[in-house]
Scaffold this motif. Structure first.
Motif, PDB file in Angstrom:
ATOM      1  N   VAL A  76       0.814  -1.217   0.000  1.00  0.00           N
ATOM      2  CA  VAL A  76       0.000   0.000   0.000  1.00  0.00           C
ATOM      3  C   VAL A  76       0.847   1.267   0.000  1.00  0.00           C
ATOM      4  O   VAL A  76       0.290   2.358  -0.058  1.00  0.00           O
ATOM      5  CB  VAL A  76      -0.949   0.025   1.219  1.00  0.00           C
ATOM      6  CG1 VAL A  76      -1.899  -1.141   1.165  1.00  0.00           C
ATOM      7  CG2 VAL A  76      -0.165   0.012   2.507  1.00  0.00           C
ATOM      8  N   GLY A  77       2.168   1.120   0.048  1.00  0.00           N
ATOM      9  CA  GLY A  77       3.011   2.306   0.136  1.00  0.00           C
ATOM     10  C   GLY A  77       2.800   3.256  -1.027  1.00  0.00           C
ATOM     11  O   GLY A  77       2.871   4.473  -0.866  1.00  0.00           O
ATOM     12  N   PHE A  78       2.498   2.694  -2.189  1.00  0.00           N
ATOM     13  CA  PHE A  78       2.377   3.559  -3.361  1.00  0.00           C
ATOM     14  C   PHE A  78       1.048   4.320  -3.363  1.00  0.00           C
ATOM     15  O   PHE A  78       0.931   5.346  -4.026  1.00  0.00           O
ATOM     16  CB  PHE A  78       2.520   2.729  -4.637  1.00  0.00           C
ATOM     17  CG  PHE A  78       1.260   2.043  -5.059  1.00  0.00           C
ATOM     18  CD1 PHE A  78       0.540   2.526  -6.136  1.00  0.00           C
ATOM     19  CD2 PHE A  78       0.784   0.941  -4.387  1.00  0.00           C
ATOM     20  CE1 PHE A  78      -0.623   1.911  -6.528  1.00  0.00           C
ATOM     21  CE2 PHE A  78      -0.380   0.318  -4.778  1.00  0.00           C
ATOM     22  CZ  PHE A  78      -1.087   0.807  -5.849  1.00  0.00           C
ATOM     23  N   LEU A  79       0.079   3.819  -2.621  1.00  0.00           N
ATOM     24  CA  LEU A  79      -1.245   4.455  -2.679  1.00  0.00           C
ATOM     25  C   LEU A  79      -1.173   5.893  -2.204  1.00  0.00           C
ATOM     26  O   LEU A  79      -1.686   6.802  -2.851  1.00  0.00           O
ATOM     27  CB  LEU A  79      -2.236   3.676  -1.821  1.00  0.00           C
ATOM     28  CG  LEU A  79      -2.733   2.368  -2.410  1.00  0.00           C
ATOM     29  CD1 LEU A  79      -3.716   1.711  -1.469  1.00  0.00           C
ATOM     30  CD2 LEU A  79      -3.390   2.626  -3.749  1.00  0.00           C
ATOM     31  N   GLY A  80      -0.516   6.076  -1.043  1.00  0.00           N
ATOM     32  CA  GLY A  80      -0.444   7.417  -0.478  1.00  0.00           C
ATOM     33  C   GLY A  80       0.189   8.398  -1.437  1.00  0.00           C
ATOM     34  O   GLY A  80      -0.388   9.442  -1.749  1.00  0.00           O
ATOM     35  N   SER A  81       1.361   8.038  -1.969  1.00  0.00           N
ATOM     36  CA  SER A  81       2.055   9.008  -2.802  1.00  0.00           C
ATOM     37  C   SER A  81       1.323   9.246  -4.107  1.00  0.00           C
ATOM     38  O   SER A  81       1.318  10.359  -4.630  1.00  0.00           O
ATOM     39  CB  SER A  81       3.489   8.563  -3.056  1.00  0.00           C
ATOM     40  OG  SER A  81       3.576   7.189  -3.111  1.00  0.00           O
ATOM     41  N   THR A  82       0.679   8.203  -4.640  1.00  0.00           N
ATOM     42  CA  THR A  82      -0.073   8.413  -5.872  1.00  0.00           C
ATOM     43  C   THR A  82      -1.252   9.345  -5.632  1.00  0.00           C
ATOM     44  O   THR A  82      -1.545  10.222  -6.436  1.00  0.00           O
ATOM     45  CB  THR A  82      -0.576   7.067  -6.409  1.00  0.00           C
ATOM     46  OG1 THR A  82       0.525   6.179  -6.493  1.00  0.00           O
ATOM     47  CG2 THR A  82      -1.184   7.244  -7.765  1.00  0.00           C
ATOM     48  N   THR A  83      -1.902   9.145  -4.487  1.00  0.00           N
ATOM     49  CA  THR A  83      -3.025  10.025  -4.175  1.00  0.00           C
ATOM     50  C   THR A  83      -2.556  11.456  -3.989  1.00  0.00           C
ATOM     51  O   THR A  83      -3.141  12.393  -4.537  1.00  0.00           O
ATOM     52  CB  THR A  83      -3.717   9.547  -2.883  1.00  0.00           C
ATOM     53  OG1 THR A  83      -3.884   8.140  -2.963  1.00  0.00           O
ATOM     54  CG2 THR A  83      -5.037  10.213  -2.710  1.00  0.00           C
ATOM     55  N   VAL A  84      -1.499  11.608  -3.214  1.00  0.00           N
ATOM     56  CA  VAL A  84      -0.993  12.958  -2.976  1.00  0.00           C
ATOM     57  C   VAL A  84      -0.570  13.603  -4.287  1.00  0.00           C
ATOM     58  O   VAL A  84      -0.813  14.791  -4.516  1.00  0.00           O
ATOM     59  CB  VAL A  84       0.174  12.916  -1.977  1.00  0.00           C
ATOM     60  CG1 VAL A  84       0.827  14.279  -1.872  1.00  0.00           C
ATOM     61  CG2 VAL A  84      -0.317  12.482  -0.620  1.00  0.00           C
ATOM     62  N   ALA A  85       0.011  12.800  -5.177  1.00  0.00           N
ATOM     63  CA  ALA A  85       0.483  13.356  -6.441  1.00  0.00           C
ATOM     64  C   ALA A  85      -0.654  14.013  -7.208  1.00  0.00           C
ATOM     65  O   ALA A  85      -0.457  14.997  -7.917  1.00  0.00           O
ATOM     66  CB  ALA A  85       1.121  12.260  -7.293  1.00  0.00           C
ATOM     67  N   ARG A  86      -1.839  13.489  -7.053  1.00  0.00           N
ATOM     68  CA  ARG A  86      -2.958  14.083  -7.779  1.00  0.00           C
ATOM     69  C   ARG A  86      -3.318  15.455  -7.224  1.00  0.00           C
ATOM     70  O   ARG A  86      -3.971  16.236  -7.898  1.00  0.00           O
ATOM     71  CB  ARG A  86      -4.166  13.168  -7.711  1.00  0.00           C
ATOM     72  CG  ARG A  86      -3.971  11.895  -8.458  1.00  0.00           C
ATOM     73  CD  ARG A  86      -5.288  11.245  -8.745  1.00  0.00           C
ATOM     74  NE  ARG A  86      -6.119  12.064  -9.614  1.00  0.00           N
ATOM     75  CZ  ARG A  86      -6.036  12.063 -10.926  1.00  0.00           C
ATOM     76  NH1 ARG A  86      -5.165  11.297 -11.512  1.00  0.00           N
ATOM     77  NH2 ARG A  86      -6.811  12.816 -11.645  1.00  0.00           N
TER      78      ARG A  86
END
Lengths: 94, 200, 169
Positions: A76-86
């Motif tokens: 799930v580590g990528f979820l946070g950064s992908t969301t924030v990136a948006r």
């Protein structure tokens, strides 16, 4: 024969220290920015180095109780950064 | 969108008719394997539990039908995997060198390079994108299926030679992937099913 | 394993595992240096890929060699696989945003930029022309709105909502 395991352990400890050092360098980038995306990348690397540290610690101690944590974060580590990136707007210069 | 809608043929020219059941079982088997690996021990209880949970997951969160195509060719897939590992090692060292050079030297120059793929398959494009992004030194920043073109940022590509090298690398990679998937270069639809549905 | 090893095989496995971990750690260290030394977001992302992919893979291999007797070894295999699947997602999203936004990429350091040279309707934003950052900063809000990438974010104002993330020193 008996010195090699001790040497390996020492090397692992040094590795952990080096990981800590790299985490510090990453924190510098995290604080400095200048754009939100920079901080995002830095956070990602920080997470990855944290995972590396957990695995190295498990290897050093032979204690694998942290391994499920590593699994969860790697999933799930990528979820946070992908969301924030948006939501990160483009850096406004400095 | 449910699987039925995708498989039903509207908007898709190549529904995977043959072996549909088998093909649908592939993700189930994957999920089962993941479950067994998570438990760490092989037992029939784990296998059955994995199948049950996998089934539940697939019913609750149905996957879109995988784009048609052949099965994986083990030999070619192994070769592609080996080449991928080689790429990883080589470009890791390269990026490491560039990182260290940039400490004292001039800033590293880069390029954004467009590469047109030979295959029109979106699946191949996705695989190429994935691999290129995994390998340090190149990041795909834009992929346009309708133009069959990917745009990649390549670290340290500062002359024509490097740009040409990168294009050759992508072509080789695409060849590897197509060979591993065991299908001809351009069988599938020109426009993806998702875009077709959205535009309606 | 910190317990004394019995056989030569175990010693060899431990040694290989340690070497793998050391290599992974060195990659992570160099990547952190690269994160500081490389000139723009897109370049730094290449450095960031290393600890996330190669470094973690090496360390996972090393850890698996060390923990070889525990059933948790298979979890480590999964960690490697998951990382391979998820790492490109962030890289792609960030890369896309960085190329479209300002400050994400130093265009003066690009040898060729074939994405900017061939803009089309799928890549909005007049900011992809060659003018440099200062000119764009003075341009003000319509420019920024036009270059905002996400469909849902278009109507927002002038980037003030990202101020806490964006405004550094």
């Amino acid at each position: 024969m008996s010195t090699l395991p001790a040497l390996l352990d020492a090397v692992l400890v040094v590795s952990l220290v080096l990981l800590g050092l790299s985490a510090l360098l990453v924190v510098v980038r995290l604080l400095r920015g200048p754009t939100g995306l920079d901080r995002l990348i830095a956070l990602d690397v920080l997470v990855a180095e944290f995972l590396c540290g957990l695995v190295a610690y498990a290897a050093l101690t032979g204690d694998s109780s942290f391994v499920p944590v590593v699994v969860a974060i790697s999933l799930v580590g990528f979820l946070g950064s992908t969301t924030v990136a948006r939501f990160v707007r483009r850096g406004t210069g400095r | 969108m449910s699987r039925e809608g995708r498989d039903g043929g509207e908007g898709r020219r190549t529904p995977p008719n043959t072996g549909g059941i088998l093909r649908r079982a592939v993700p189930l088997v994957w999920l089962m394997i993941v479950w067994v690996l998570l438990w760490g021990t092989f037992s029939w209880a784990n296998v059955l539990g994995g199948l049950a949970i996998g089934l539940l997951v697939l019913v609750l969160f149905p996957l879109p039908a995988a784009p048609g195509g052949g099965w994986i060719r083990p030999g070619a897939a192994l070769g592609a995997a080996a080449r991928f590992v080689g790429d990883l090692v080589v470009s890791s060292l390269q990026v490491a060198r560039q990182s260290l050079q940039a400490v004292t030297g001039p800033p590293i120059r880069s390029s954004v390079i467009a590469v047109r793929l030979a295959s029109s398959s979106e699946f191949v494009m996705a695989m190429v994108t994935e691999v290129l992004t995994l390998v340090p030194g190149s990041v795909v920043i834009e992929a346009r299926p309708e133009e069959r073109t990917i745009y990649a940022h390549v670290l340290g590509a500062d002359d024509d030679q490097a740009v040409a090298d990168f294009r050759a690398q992508v072509a080789r990679l695409e060849g590897d992937i197509v060979a591993a998937l065991g299908r001809p270069a351009a069988p599938t639809v020109p426009v993806g099913p998702d875009t077709a549905e959205e535009s309606r | 394993m910190s317990t004394p090893t019995q056989s030569t095989v175990e010693l060899v496995l431990d040694t290989i595992g340690t070497v793998a971990i050391v290599l992974g750690v060195l990659l992570a260290l160099v990547a952190s240096v690269g994160l500081l030394s490389l000139p723009d977001v897109l370049s730094r992302m290449h450095a960031a890929t290393k600890p996330q992919v190669v470094g973690l893979l090496l360390i996972v291999i090393g850890g698996a060699l060390h923990l070889r007797t525990s059933p948790d070894v298979w979890m480590l295999v999964l960690v490697g696989a998951f990382q391979l699947v998820t790492a490109p997602v962030t890289a792609h999203v960030v890369g896309r945003l960085a190329h479209r936004g300002e400050g994400g990429v130093r265009r003066d350091l690009l040898y060729v930029d074939e994405l900017t040279d061939r803009p089309d309707e799928a890549d909005p934003g007049p900011d992809d022309q060659e003018d440099d950052d200062e000119a764009r900063d003075e341009d003000g809000s319509p420019h920024r709105n036009g270059a905002a990438v996400g469909r849902s974010r278009r109507r927002r104002g002038d980037g003030s909502d990202g101020a806490s993330l964006d405004s550094g020193e």
